[in-house]
Write a protein that holds these residues in place. Structure first.
Motif, PDB file in Angstrom:
ATOM      1  N   ILE A  44       0.840  -1.201   0.000  1.00 54.15           N
ATOM      2  CA  ILE A  44       0.000   0.000   0.000  1.00 54.15           C
ATOM      3  C   ILE A  44       0.876   1.254   0.000  1.00 54.15           C
ATOM      4  O   ILE A  44       0.647   2.192  -0.773  1.00 54.15           O
ATOM      5  CB  ILE A  44      -0.969   0.008   1.197  1.00 54.15           C
ATOM      6  N   SER A  45       1.899   1.268   0.847  1.00 53.71           N
ATOM      7  CA  SER A  45       2.790   2.419   0.931  1.00 53.71           C
ATOM      8  C   SER A  45       3.485   2.683  -0.405  1.00 53.71           C
ATOM      9  O   SER A  45       3.538   3.815  -0.880  1.00 53.71           O
ATOM     10  CB  SER A  45       3.825   2.201   2.040  1.00 53.71           C
ATOM     11  N   MET A  46       4.015   1.632  -1.009  1.00 56.77           N
ATOM     12  CA  MET A  46       4.720   1.778  -2.288  1.00 56.77           C
ATOM     13  C   MET A  46       3.764   2.205  -3.403  1.00 56.77           C
ATOM     14  O   MET A  46       4.118   3.040  -4.235  1.00 56.77           O
ATOM     15  CB  MET A  46       5.411   0.468  -2.673  1.00 56.77           C
ATOM     16  N   ALA A  47       2.562   1.632  -3.428  1.00 52.02           N
ATOM     17  CA  ALA A  47       1.590   1.994  -4.466  1.00 52.02           C
ATOM     18  C   ALA A  47       1.223   3.474  -4.367  1.00 52.02           C
ATOM     19  O   ALA A  47       1.138   4.174  -5.387  1.00 52.02           O
ATOM     20  CB  ALA A  47       0.340   1.120  -4.346  1.00 52.02           C
ATOM     21  N   LEU A  48       1.012   3.945  -3.150  1.00 53.74           N
ATOM     22  CA  LEU A  48       0.694   5.363  -2.972  1.00 53.74           C
ATOM     23  C   LEU A  48       1.879   6.246  -3.360  1.00 53.74           C
ATOM     24  O   LEU A  48       1.696   7.292  -3.993  1.00 53.74           O
ATOM     25  CB  LEU A  48       0.270   5.640  -1.530  1.00 53.74           C
ATOM     26  N   LEU A  49       3.086   5.819  -3.010  1.00 53.42           N
ATOM     27  CA  LEU A  49       4.270   6.585  -3.389  1.00 53.42           C
ATOM     28  C   LEU A  49       4.409   6.651  -4.912  1.00 53.42           C
ATOM     29  O   LEU A  49       4.710   7.714  -5.464  1.00 53.42           O
ATOM     30  CB  LEU A  49       5.529   5.981  -2.762  1.00 53.42           C
ATOM     31  N   ILE A  50       4.173   5.549  -5.587  1.00 49.96           N
ATOM     32  CA  ILE A  50       4.236   5.532  -7.056  1.00 49.96           C
ATOM     33  C   ILE A  50       3.219   6.506  -7.630  1.00 49.96           C
ATOM     34  O   ILE A  50       3.535   7.287  -8.536  1.00 49.96           O
ATOM     35  CB  ILE A  50       4.001   4.101  -7.586  1.00 49.96           C
TER      36      ILE A  50
END
Length: 108
Positions: A44-50
């Motif tokens: 979730i964190s990485m997807a939002l950062l992307i």
């Protein structure tokens, strides 16, 4: 909206660090639940950062994301995992917070 998503991504970074800490302390099936939670919060964190880096400068977004994660993880470490809260640790934490705010102020 992108700044809000970036803050949420940073909070999920804190969550995945918390899950790692709890998994380290756990045994048996509980350990696997914490590792599973780690993977979910990491994704979730990485997807939002992307998503955020498509609209904000990557250098600024990444620095703020890691800063939120670092500050939050130190606070969790002190409050939950009973890590030391020395003067210099808190001083540098305040410096980090000031840097995060400064990056937000000077970003477009």
């Amino acid at each position: 909206m992108n700044w809000i998503l970036l803050i949420i991504a940073g909070l999920f970074e804190v969550a995945f660090a918390f899950c790692l800490g709890k998994a380290k302390e756990a045994t048996g099936n509980e350990m696997y639940l914490w590792y599973g939670s780690f993977i979910i919060t990491l994704v979730i964190s990485m997807a939002l950062l992307i998503k955020v880096t498509q609209h904000l400068p990557i250098g600024t977004a990444y620095a703020i994301w890691t800063g939120i994660g670092a500050v939050g993880t130190v606070i969790i470490g002190i409050t939950v995992f009973k890590e030391p809260a020395s003067f210099f640790r808190l001083l540098f934490l305040a410096t980090l917070i000031g840097s995060i705010v400064g990056l937000k102020v000077v970003s477009h």
